[in-house]
Write a protein that holds these residues in place. Structure first.
Motif, PDB file in Angstrom:
ATOM      1  N   TYR A 240       0.830  -1.211   0.000  1.00 64.91           N
ATOM      2  CA  TYR A 240       0.000   0.000   0.000  1.00 64.91           C
ATOM      3  C   TYR A 240       0.864   1.260   0.000  1.00 64.91           C
ATOM      4  CZ  TYR A 240      -2.812   3.590   2.484  1.00 64.91           C
ATOM      5  OH  TYR A 240      -3.404   4.752   2.887  1.00 64.91           O
ATOM      6  N   HIS A 241       1.872   1.294   0.840  1.00 62.14           N
ATOM      7  CA  HIS A 241       2.704   2.496   0.957  1.00 62.14           C
ATOM      8  C   HIS A 241       3.748   2.595  -0.162  1.00 62.14           C
ATOM      9  CE1 HIS A 241       0.955   2.614   5.038  1.00 62.14           C
ATOM     10  NE2 HIS A 241       1.117   3.911   4.892  1.00 62.14           N
ATOM     11  N   ILE A 242       4.200   1.462  -0.665  1.00 63.07           N
ATOM     12  CA  ILE A 242       5.106   1.493  -1.823  1.00 63.07           C
ATOM     13  C   ILE A 242       4.385   2.069  -3.031  1.00 63.07           C
ATOM     14  CG2 ILE A 242       6.325   0.038  -3.504  1.00 63.07           C
ATOM     15  CD1 ILE A 242       7.069  -1.795  -1.132  1.00 63.07           C
ATOM     16  N   TYR A 243       3.125   1.680  -3.205  1.00 63.43           N
ATOM     17  CA  TYR A 243       2.349   2.232  -4.319  1.00 63.43           C
ATOM     18  C   TYR A 243       2.154   3.741  -4.144  1.00 63.43           C
ATOM     19  CZ  TYR A 243      -1.355   3.217  -7.606  1.00 63.43           C
ATOM     20  OH  TYR A 243      -2.085   3.781  -8.635  1.00 63.43           O
TER      21      TYR A 243
ATOM     22  N   GLU B 235     -12.129   9.313   4.798  1.00 58.42           N
ATOM     23  CA  GLU B 235     -11.050   8.387   4.447  1.00 58.42           C
ATOM     24  C   GLU B 235     -11.068   7.973   2.981  1.00 58.42           C
ATOM     25  OE1 GLU B 235      -7.676   6.591   4.536  1.00 58.42           O
ATOM     26  OE2 GLU B 235      -8.446   7.758   6.209  1.00 58.42           O
ATOM     27  N   ILE B 236     -12.233   7.675   2.435  1.00 60.60           N
ATOM     28  CA  ILE B 236     -12.300   7.259   1.030  1.00 60.60           C
ATOM     29  C   ILE B 236     -11.827   8.371   0.107  1.00 60.60           C
ATOM     30  CG2 ILE B 236     -13.911   6.761  -0.859  1.00 60.60           C
ATOM     31  CD1 ILE B 236     -15.403   4.909   0.925  1.00 60.60           C
ATOM     32  N   ILE B 237     -12.298   9.585   0.360  1.00 60.36           N
ATOM     33  CA  ILE B 237     -11.896  10.718  -0.484  1.00 60.36           C
ATOM     34  C   ILE B 237     -10.400  10.991  -0.324  1.00 60.36           C
ATOM     35  CG2 ILE B 237     -12.230  13.185  -0.910  1.00 60.36           C
ATOM     36  CD1 ILE B 237     -15.137  12.840  -0.062  1.00 60.36           C
ATOM     37  N   GLN B 238      -9.899  10.858   0.906  1.00 64.85           N
ATOM     38  CA  GLN B 238      -8.468  11.068   1.139  1.00 64.85           C
ATOM     39  C   GLN B 238      -7.630  10.066   0.357  1.00 64.85           C
ATOM     40  OE1 GLN B 238      -7.173  13.622   3.456  1.00 64.85           O
ATOM     41  NE2 GLN B 238      -5.472  13.189   2.065  1.00 64.85           N
TER      42      GLN B 238
ATOM     43  N   LEU C  40      -7.508  10.986  -3.247  1.00 63.89           N
ATOM     44  CA  LEU C  40      -6.574  12.084  -3.478  1.00 63.89           C
ATOM     45  C   LEU C  40      -5.127  11.603  -3.453  1.00 63.89           C
ATOM     46  CD1 LEU C  40      -8.124  14.909  -1.240  1.00 63.89           C
ATOM     47  CD2 LEU C  40      -8.084  14.863  -3.730  1.00 63.89           C
ATOM     48  N   ASP C  41      -4.821  10.705  -2.534  1.00 68.28           N
ATOM     49  CA  ASP C  41      -3.435  10.263  -2.340  1.00 68.28           C
ATOM     50  C   ASP C  41      -2.973   9.250  -3.379  1.00 68.28           C
ATOM     51  OD1 ASP C  41      -3.251  11.893  -0.137  1.00 68.28           O
ATOM     52  OD2 ASP C  41      -3.606  10.293   1.316  1.00 68.28           O
ATOM     53  N   GLY C  42      -3.900   8.456  -3.896  1.00 66.64           N
ATOM     54  CA  GLY C  42      -3.460   7.410  -4.828  1.00 66.64           C
ATOM     55  C   GLY C  42      -4.529   6.862  -5.726  1.00 66.64           C
ATOM     56  N   GLY C  43      -5.652   7.543  -5.806  1.00 67.25           N
ATOM     57  CA  GLY C  43      -6.694   7.140  -6.735  1.00 67.25           C
ATOM     58  C   GLY C  43      -7.370   5.825  -6.376  1.00 67.25           C
ATOM     59  N   VAL C  44      -8.065   5.264  -7.348  1.00 62.49           N
ATOM     60  CA  VAL C  44      -8.836   4.038  -7.150  1.00 62.49           C
ATOM     61  C   VAL C  44      -7.945   2.871  -6.749  1.00 62.49           C
ATOM     62  CG1 VAL C  44     -10.328   2.351  -8.294  1.00 62.49           C
ATOM     63  CG2 VAL C  44     -10.639   4.786  -8.755  1.00 62.49           C
ATOM     64  N   VAL C  45      -6.746   2.807  -7.307  1.00 65.05           N
ATOM     65  CA  VAL C  45      -5.835   1.697  -7.007  1.00 65.05           C
ATOM     66  C   VAL C  45      -5.446   1.702  -5.530  1.00 65.05           C
ATOM     67  CG1 VAL C  45      -3.616   0.629  -7.535  1.00 65.05           C
ATOM     68  CG2 VAL C  45      -4.951   1.682  -9.360  1.00 65.05           C
ATOM     69  N   LEU C  46      -5.113   2.869  -4.993  1.00 65.53           N
ATOM     70  CA  LEU C  46      -4.744   2.960  -3.574  1.00 65.53           C
ATOM     71  C   LEU C  46      -5.933   2.614  -2.690  1.00 65.53           C
ATOM     72  CD1 LEU C  46      -2.346   3.740  -1.719  1.00 65.53           C
ATOM     73  CD2 LEU C  46      -3.418   5.980  -1.479  1.00 65.53           C
ATOM     74  N   LEU C  47      -7.125   3.028  -3.095  1.00 67.39           N
ATOM     75  CA  LEU C  47      -8.335   2.690  -2.344  1.00 67.39           C
ATOM     76  C   LEU C  47      -8.522   1.180  -2.278  1.00 67.39           C
ATOM     77  CD1 LEU C  47     -10.978   3.463  -0.920  1.00 67.39           C
ATOM     78  CD2 LEU C  47     -12.035   3.717  -3.181  1.00 67.39           C
TER      79      LEU C  47
END
Length: 400
Positions: A78-81, A315-318, A321-328
């Motif tokens: 998650y954080h590497i992405y 949280e979902i919106i954050q 913002l931070d990584g898009g759908v993939v990060l979600l």
């Protein structure tokens, strides 16, 4: 006699090392707002702690074969992405170093140290939290140090007032395990301190957390409905559905968040959500990376942050913002892996209480960006080790 002394020294050294590895993550951050030297010390201690955590994990893994849990793999993935997205979109990284690197390290040290010695870990972290909470409300409070810490200005000794709810929930969890597993009264003392600090912070999320806590305790003790807390996946999907509904309502109302003269914007949060969603117009898939975009609403003109902030209050919106759908998606898989590991423990009172506290965090995620701070990752690491924590001392769960 010598063997006893040597054993005591060995235990002392192990405890001291664990304090060094954990304390910086729970170091009070309020003075950061006023003294640059304090910020430098804080960052330096975090760097030392992170290095030690990695060093000892790799060292011990080289000596003994260590089975890495899926949740640990997922938190690093998650954080590497997020790091890759930040580097790609922003062509570098500036403010996001702590947000990207610290949470997986904290998750690793909590999960691994619990596996090695649950009681030692719980003792160390409870002592750290106890000192923090005592200092926050009884010493460095807004009455003795009004020039630095005022709840109305959202700054307390521990940092921003919003983090008190998160630290409070972790304290309640740790205190509950100490009291339940080891019959240590300091567990109840820590729980009491957590409640006092949450009331002191005077925030909506703290009051919501305390209400859910009170109702949850009554339900678990008195009503068969308490059995619902044996099913943590239920709360994951329920909160996800509520979150989606809130976002849909925000979009449908199009900025008209008043009904019959009443403000239904959830204390202005819907304005922030709408501004964030508008920013995502062409960035749904990748997002902006850590701290890659500022959200500006009408009150920023007279508030201190004229340029806006990166905090989405959801949280979902954050995550978008931070990584898009993939990060979600990666976040959801990570959270589900923690729940799966926790869910291996039999249905009982301890599991119900743990699930209830997790549900409080998930409710907070509706109105706060809980991954903005790394405390949530410590909480997830602890609950993912529920079978280890309980089985070391209590092979059979207590009634309930």
């Amino acid at each position: 006699m010598r063997s006893t002394a040597r054993a005591s020294i060995k235990i002392y050294k192990k405890n001291l090392l664990l304090y060094i590895m954990i304390f910086p993550f729970f170091m009070p951050r309020g003075f950061e707002e006023y003294f640059s030297i304090y910020h430098t010390i804080y960052v330096g201690l975090l760097g030392i702690a992170s290095f030690l955590n990695f060093f000892f994990f790799i060292y011990e893994a080289s000596k003994v074969k260590i089975q890495v849990k899926k949740s640990i793999i997922m938190v690093f993935l998650y954080h590497i992405y997020m790091l890759c997205v930040t580097l790609y979109v922003q062509a570098g990284i500036s403010e996001g170093l702590q947000k990207i690197f610290l949470p997986p390290v904290l998750f690793l040290v909590c999960a691994y140290r619990i596996k090695k010695n649950p009681h030692q870990f719980l003792n160390v972290i409870s002592n750290i939290l106890t000192i923090d909470l005592v200092l926050n409300v009884f010493i460095f409070n807004q009455w003795i140090f009004p020039q630095y810490f005022t709840v109305n200005q959202h700054v307390v000794f521990m940092g921003h007032v919003q983090i008190i709810a998160q630290i409070g929930i972790i304290s309640i969890l740790v205190g509950y395990f100490l009291k339940t597993n080891y019959n240590e009264n300091k567990g109840m003392f820590l729980i009491g301190l957590a409640v006092i600090n949450m009331i002191y912070s005077d925030t909506m999320v703290s009051y919501i957390s305390l209400i859910i806590l009170l109702v949850g305790i009554l339900v678990i003790k008195k009503v068969n409905l308490g059995k619902v807390f044996n099913y943590p996946y239920l709360f994951f999907w329920l909160i996800l559905l509520i979150n989606a509904l809130l976002i849909c309502i925000t979009l449908k109302l199009r900025g008209h968040y008043f009904w019959n003269g009443l403000d239904i914007s959830m204390n202005g949060r819907m304005f922030i959500w709408r501004a964030a969603i508008q920013k995502l117009d062409k960035y749904w898939f990748l997002g902006y990376g850590a701290y890659g975009v500022l959200l500006k609403v009408f009150w920023n003109a007279w508030a201190g942050n004229v340029n806006g902030s990166n905090y989405a209050h959801n949280e979902i919106i954050q995550l978008l913002l931070d990584g898009g759908v993939v990060l979600l998606i990666l976040y959801a898989l990570f959270l589900l892996s923690c729940i799966k590991e926790m869910n291996r423990y039999p249905k009982c009172k301890e599991k119900k209480v743990t699930t209830m506290l997790l549900s409080i965090f998930m409710v907070i995620s509706l109105v706060e960006s809980i991954t903005e701070y790394y405390y949530f990752f410590a909480f997830l690491a602890i609950i993912s080790c529920l079978p280890i924590i309980m089985d070391r001392q209590m092979p059979k769960c207590s009634a309930g």
